[in-house]
Design an enzyme around this catalytic site. Sequence first.
Site, PDB file in Angstrom:
ATOM      1  N   ASN A   9     -68.788  24.014 -25.456  1.00 20.59           N
ATOM      2  CA  ASN A   9     -67.326  23.910 -25.406  1.00 20.59           C
ATOM      3  C   ASN A   9     -66.776  24.821 -26.499  1.00 20.59           C
ATOM      4  OD1 ASN A   9     -64.634  23.207 -25.511  1.00 20.59           O
ATOM      5  ND2 ASN A   9     -64.980  21.122 -26.273  1.00 20.59           N
ATOM      6  N   LYS A  11     -63.840  25.572 -27.132  1.00 17.66           N
ATOM      7  CA  LYS A  11     -62.498  25.215 -27.626  1.00 17.66           C
ATOM      8  C   LYS A  11     -61.635  26.485 -27.674  1.00 17.66           C
ATOM      9  CE  LYS A  11     -64.468  21.252 -29.820  1.00 17.66           C
ATOM     10  NZ  LYS A  11     -64.332  20.173 -30.784  1.00 17.66           N
ATOM     11  N   HIS A  94     -61.170  15.294 -22.887  1.00 17.28           N
ATOM     12  CA  HIS A  94     -61.667  15.531 -24.252  1.00 17.28           C
ATOM     13  C   HIS A  94     -60.735  14.836 -25.240  1.00 17.28           C
ATOM     14  CE1 HIS A  94     -62.767  17.524 -27.965  1.00 17.28           C
ATOM     15  NE2 HIS A  94     -63.912  17.836 -27.385  1.00 17.28           N
ATOM     16  N   GLU A  96     -59.525  15.711 -27.923  1.00 14.98           N
ATOM     17  CA  GLU A  96     -58.423  16.548 -28.438  1.00 14.98           C
ATOM     18  C   GLU A  96     -57.276  16.593 -27.433  1.00 14.98           C
ATOM     19  OE1 GLU A  96     -60.859  19.979 -29.446  1.00 14.98           O
ATOM     20  OE2 GLU A  96     -61.857  18.726 -30.943  1.00 14.98           O
ATOM     21  N   GLU A 166     -68.467  11.121 -26.708  1.00 16.27           N
ATOM     22  CA  GLU A 166     -68.158  11.849 -27.938  1.00 16.27           C
ATOM     23  C   GLU A 166     -67.376  10.941 -28.880  1.00 16.27           C
ATOM     24  OE1 GLU A 166     -68.252  16.426 -27.247  1.00 16.27           O
ATOM     25  OE2 GLU A 166     -66.240  15.705 -26.899  1.00 16.27           O
ATOM     26  N   GLY A 172     -66.711  17.795 -34.810  1.00 19.53           N
ATOM     27  CA  GLY A 172     -66.332  18.829 -35.763  1.00 19.53           C
ATOM     28  C   GLY A 172     -66.330  18.353 -37.206  1.00 19.53           C
ATOM     29  N   SER A 211     -70.892  17.085 -33.393  1.00 25.69           N
ATOM     30  CA  SER A 211     -71.734  17.647 -34.452  1.00 25.69           C
ATOM     31  C   SER A 211     -73.214  17.738 -34.080  1.00 25.69           C
ATOM     32  CB  SER A 211     -71.533  16.871 -35.758  1.00 25.69           C
ATOM     33  OG  SER A 211     -70.178  16.960 -36.184  1.00 25.69           O
TER      34      SER A 211
HETATM   35  P1  PGA Z   1     -68.603  19.676 -32.208  1.00 24.63           P
HETATM   36  O1  PGA Z   1     -67.604  19.443 -30.958  1.00 24.63           O
HETATM   37  O2  PGA Z   1     -69.968  19.952 -31.635  1.00 24.63           O
HETATM   38  O3  PGA Z   1     -68.043  20.873 -32.914  1.00 24.63           O
HETATM   39  O4  PGA Z   1     -68.565  18.433 -33.022  1.00 24.63           O
HETATM   40  C1  PGA Z   1     -68.006  18.746 -29.818  1.00 24.63           C
HETATM   41  C2  PGA Z   1     -66.857  18.694 -28.830  1.00 24.63           C
HETATM   42  O5  PGA Z   1     -65.725  18.434 -29.233  1.00 24.63           O
HETATM   43  O6  PGA Z   1     -67.048  18.878 -27.605  1.00 24.63           O
END
Ligand code: PGA
Length: 247
Positions: A9, A11, A94, A96, A166, A172, A211
């Site tokens: 992903n 982003k 997601h 976000e 998640e 992140g 992460s």
């Molecule tokens: P990350 O993000 O691996 O940077 O923690 C995962 C995601 O939001 O899909």
Amino acid sequence: MRKSLVVGNWKMHGSLAGNVALLEAVKAGAAGVRADVALCVPYPYLAQAGTVLSGSKVAWGAQDVSEYESGAYTGEVSAAMLADLGCSCVIVGHSERRSFYGDTDAVVAAKFVAAQKAGLTPILCVGETLAERESGVTTAVVTRQLDAVLAAAGVSALKSAVVAYEPVWAIGTGKTASPQQAQEVHALIRARFAAEDAAIAQTTRILYGGSVKPANAQELFGQTDIDGGLIGGASLVAADFLAICAA
Ligand code: PGA
């Protein structure tokens, strides 16, 4: 036996010029990997991803989709448009999108349905915030998020869908859920599906995200109900992403 799947992903990262090396490296490296591999890139780079990845084992898709088919929805992109661009998958729900753009459980469920209607595999994200985990409502939150989709699409829709657990506090932040913490929620997700249909529950791929790094991927992916990963930050570095795919 469920085949492993690793989804990158990106982003809101990338540039036409900068993407080429990353796409080419993932394409070349993924050829030798047993797991299925996909990249979810920003809308403007879908055509580029298609050009580079076409004919390879790496699938591509978007990070969000409209719940509507077409019409006066300025700024939105429909599932049919993504299918037109050769996408095979799309992330829905997601955290976000849920937290910054107000995607409710009902909207996420509608996006899930729209994606499937256009022949795309929805990658449904679920997960609790830190406050929710600390107040002991992880199960309730994840179950509520799943139930919205089950109510809108039915359990049979899970045959051709992917779920990604998640935990919001792990995205992140560098804080990964421990393999045991992740497995516990993955088992809960599978049990929720099994309550509707045991056979489908065994085939649905449930990814872990938050992460994931080369150093922790193997232990996470070794858990019974973890079928791969949804990778944010580490998907922007070809060597890291490929090491995770190999795990
Ligand atoms: P990350 O993000 O691996 O940077 O923690 C995962 C995601 O939001 O899909």
